[in-house]
Design a protein around this motif. Structure first.
Motif, PDB file in Angstrom:
ATOM      1  N   MET A  94      46.872  20.675  42.299  1.00  0.00           N
ATOM      2  CA  MET A  94      45.899  20.110  43.245  1.00  0.00           C
ATOM      3  C   MET A  94      46.374  20.445  44.654  1.00  0.00           C
ATOM      4  O   MET A  94      47.566  20.564  44.909  1.00  0.00           O
ATOM      5  N   GLN A  95      45.411  20.568  45.537  1.00  0.00           N
ATOM      6  CA  GLN A  95      45.676  20.721  46.968  1.00  0.00           C
ATOM      7  C   GLN A  95      44.424  20.248  47.682  1.00  0.00           C
ATOM      8  O   GLN A  95      43.364  20.115  47.079  1.00  0.00           O
ATOM      9  N   GLY A  96      44.551  19.984  48.970  1.00  0.00           N
ATOM     10  CA  GLY A  96      43.362  19.525  49.658  1.00  0.00           C
ATOM     11  C   GLY A  96      43.615  19.153  51.091  1.00  0.00           C
ATOM     12  O   GLY A  96      44.547  19.649  51.721  1.00  0.00           O
ATOM     13  N   SER A  97      42.772  18.233  51.572  1.00  0.00           N
ATOM     14  CA  SER A  97      42.891  17.804  52.960  1.00  0.00           C
ATOM     15  C   SER A  97      42.223  16.443  53.134  1.00  0.00           C
ATOM     16  O   SER A  97      41.406  16.021  52.318  1.00  0.00           O
ATOM     17  N   TYR A  98      42.613  15.786  54.212  1.00  0.00           N
ATOM     18  CA  TYR A  98      41.991  14.535  54.640  1.00  0.00           C
ATOM     19  C   TYR A  98      41.412  14.757  56.026  1.00  0.00           C
ATOM     20  O   TYR A  98      41.989  15.482  56.834  1.00  0.00           O
ATOM     21  N   PHE A 154      40.439  15.077  63.092  1.00  0.00           N
ATOM     22  CA  PHE A 154      41.298  16.215  62.768  1.00  0.00           C
ATOM     23  C   PHE A 154      41.569  16.239  61.269  1.00  0.00           C
ATOM     24  O   PHE A 154      41.404  15.237  60.574  1.00  0.00           O
ATOM     25  N   GLN A 155      41.972  17.386  60.795  1.00  0.00           N
ATOM     26  CA  GLN A 155      42.226  17.594  59.372  1.00  0.00           C
ATOM     27  C   GLN A 155      43.728  17.592  59.126  1.00  0.00           C
ATOM     28  O   GLN A 155      44.490  18.182  59.878  1.00  0.00           O
ATOM     29  N   VAL A 156      44.131  16.931  58.056  1.00  0.00           N
ATOM     30  CA  VAL A 156      45.521  16.908  57.619  1.00  0.00           C
ATOM     31  C   VAL A 156      45.572  17.546  56.236  1.00  0.00           C
ATOM     32  O   VAL A 156      44.817  17.152  55.339  1.00  0.00           O
ATOM     33  N   ASP A 157      46.437  18.534  56.067  1.00  0.00           N
ATOM     34  CA  ASP A 157      46.534  19.238  54.789  1.00  0.00           C
ATOM     35  C   ASP A 157      47.356  18.455  53.778  1.00  0.00           C
ATOM     36  O   ASP A 157      48.359  17.823  54.115  1.00  0.00           O
ATOM     37  N   VAL A 158      46.915  18.521  52.519  1.00  0.00           N
ATOM     38  CA  VAL A 158      47.672  17.988  51.390  1.00  0.00           C
ATOM     39  C   VAL A 158      48.288  19.197  50.701  1.00  0.00           C
ATOM     40  O   VAL A 158      47.559  20.119  50.308  1.00  0.00           O
ATOM     41  N   PRO A 159      49.613  19.232  50.551  1.00  0.00           N
ATOM     42  CA  PRO A 159      50.241  20.412  49.957  1.00  0.00           C
ATOM     43  C   PRO A 159      49.857  20.584  48.490  1.00  0.00           C
ATOM     44  O   PRO A 159      49.536  19.598  47.802  1.00  0.00           O
ATOM     45  N   ARG A 160      49.889  21.824  48.030  1.00  0.00           N
ATOM     46  CA  ARG A 160      49.651  22.070  46.607  1.00  0.00           C
ATOM     47  C   ARG A 160      50.795  21.445  45.824  1.00  0.00           C
ATOM     48  O   ARG A 160      51.958  21.608  46.168  1.00  0.00           O
ATOM     49  N   PHE A 161      50.438  20.694  44.775  1.00  0.00           N
ATOM     50  CA  PHE A 161      51.471  20.151  43.902  1.00  0.00           C
ATOM     51  C   PHE A 161      51.050  20.349  42.457  1.00  0.00           C
ATOM     52  O   PHE A 161      49.871  20.388  42.126  1.00  0.00           O
ATOM     53  N   LEU A 162      52.062  20.515  41.601  1.00  0.00           N
ATOM     54  CA  LEU A 162      51.837  20.860  40.197  1.00  0.00           C
ATOM     55  C   LEU A 162      51.782  19.624  39.317  1.00  0.00           C
ATOM     56  O   LEU A 162      52.423  18.610  39.601  1.00  0.00           O
ATOM     57  N   TRP A 190      39.537  17.525  47.668  1.00  0.00           N
ATOM     58  CA  TRP A 190      40.547  18.004  46.727  1.00  0.00           C
ATOM     59  C   TRP A 190      40.052  19.246  46.003  1.00  0.00           C
ATOM     60  O   TRP A 190      38.897  19.300  45.584  1.00  0.00           O
ATOM     61  N   GLU A 191      40.933  20.186  45.828  1.00  0.00           N
ATOM     62  CA  GLU A 191      40.686  21.318  44.946  1.00  0.00           C
ATOM     63  C   GLU A 191      41.595  21.126  43.735  1.00  0.00           C
ATOM     64  O   GLU A 191      42.816  21.074  43.873  1.00  0.00           O
ATOM     65  N   VAL A 192      40.985  20.981  42.567  1.00  0.00           N
ATOM     66  CA  VAL A 192      41.708  20.797  41.311  1.00  0.00           C
ATOM     67  C   VAL A 192      41.690  22.146  40.601  1.00  0.00           C
ATOM     68  O   VAL A 192      40.623  22.716  40.362  1.00  0.00           O
ATOM     69  N   ILE A 193      42.876  22.641  40.256  1.00  0.00           N
ATOM     70  CA  ILE A 193      43.013  23.998  39.723  1.00  0.00           C
ATOM     71  C   ILE A 193      43.599  23.930  38.308  1.00  0.00           C
ATOM     72  O   ILE A 193      44.735  23.479  38.118  1.00  0.00           O
ATOM     73  N   GLU A 194      42.830  24.373  37.327  1.00  0.00           N
ATOM     74  CA  GLU A 194      43.298  24.436  35.946  1.00  0.00           C
ATOM     75  C   GLU A 194      44.293  25.585  35.781  1.00  0.00           C
ATOM     76  O   GLU A 194      44.311  26.525  36.587  1.00  0.00           O
ATOM     77  N   GLY A 195      45.069  25.541  34.712  1.00  0.00           N
ATOM     78  CA  GLY A 195      45.998  26.619  34.405  1.00  0.00           C
ATOM     79  C   GLY A 195      45.308  27.953  34.169  1.00  0.00           C
ATOM     80  O   GLY A 195      45.926  29.008  34.307  1.00  0.00           O
ATOM     81  N   THR A 196      44.014  27.918  33.860  1.00  0.00           N
ATOM     82  CA  THR A 196      43.236  29.146  33.644  1.00  0.00           C
ATOM     83  C   THR A 196      42.766  29.763  34.970  1.00  0.00           C
ATOM     84  O   THR A 196      42.207  30.844  34.981  1.00  0.00           O
ATOM     85  N   GLY A 197      42.963  29.010  36.061  1.00  0.00           N
ATOM     86  CA  GLY A 197      42.461  29.464  37.360  1.00  0.00           C
ATOM     87  C   GLY A 197      41.128  28.842  37.727  1.00  0.00           C
ATOM     88  O   GLY A 197      40.676  28.945  38.863  1.00  0.00           O
ATOM     89  N   GLU A 198      40.471  28.191  36.761  1.00  0.00           N
ATOM     90  CA  GLU A 198      39.205  27.504  37.047  1.00  0.00           C
ATOM     91  C   GLU A 198      39.446  26.421  38.093  1.00  0.00           C
ATOM     92  O   GLU A 198      40.435  25.699  38.057  1.00  0.00           O
TER      93      GLU A 198
END
Length: 130
Positions: free
Chosen positions: A97-101, A114-122, A52-60
């Motif tokens: 958040m967005q990511g993959s399994y 194989f990799q499955v993408d998790v869409p970015r969601f707010l 998972w990539e967790v993205i703050e509102g600041t871009g962090e």
């Protein structure tokens, strides 16, 4: 709800603000989220790991990786779905958040990872929506 399909596996994500656990005055915004993984392929699949990539509102950004999801490595039969709930905390009233399994399936005696993408969601706090 946001959805994305990779190799006939559809991942849907939905976020729910958790007011009772959040403390905006201390920059703590807690969200629960629901993930549904639907196997639209002809073979069973097993979810092995997540990233998972967790993205703050600041871009962090911060990266969260591990085996399975919520302590499980589910096997999902053809035409079936697996659903789980989890949570995340942000320092800002908006985040994403967005990511993959990494998935596994066996086909004719051949191992197939194989990799499955998790869409970015707010993740939005009510303050952002007003």
């Amino acid at each position: 709800m946001t959805s994305q399909t990779t190799q006939r596996i559809t991942v849907s994500a939905e976020s729910f603000y958790q007011e009772q656990y959040s403390q905006p005055e201390d920059d703590q915004y807690v969200h629960a989220y629901r993930i549904r993984i639907s196997n639209n392929s002809a073979l069973p699949i097993r979810l092995l790991s997540r990233s998972w990539e967790v993205i703050e509102g600041t871009g962090e950004r911060r990266l969260i990786e591990g085996e399975g999801v919520v302590g499980q490595q589910p096997i999902i039969a053809p035409g079936e779905s697996y659903e789980y709930n989890s949570w995340v905390q942000f320092k800002t009233p908006i985040g994403a958040m967005q990511g993959s399994y990494v998935m596994y399936r066996e086909h004719e005696g051949t191992e197939n990872y194989f990799q499955v993408d998790v869409p970015r969601f707010l993740h939005l706090s009510p303050a952002v929506l007003n």
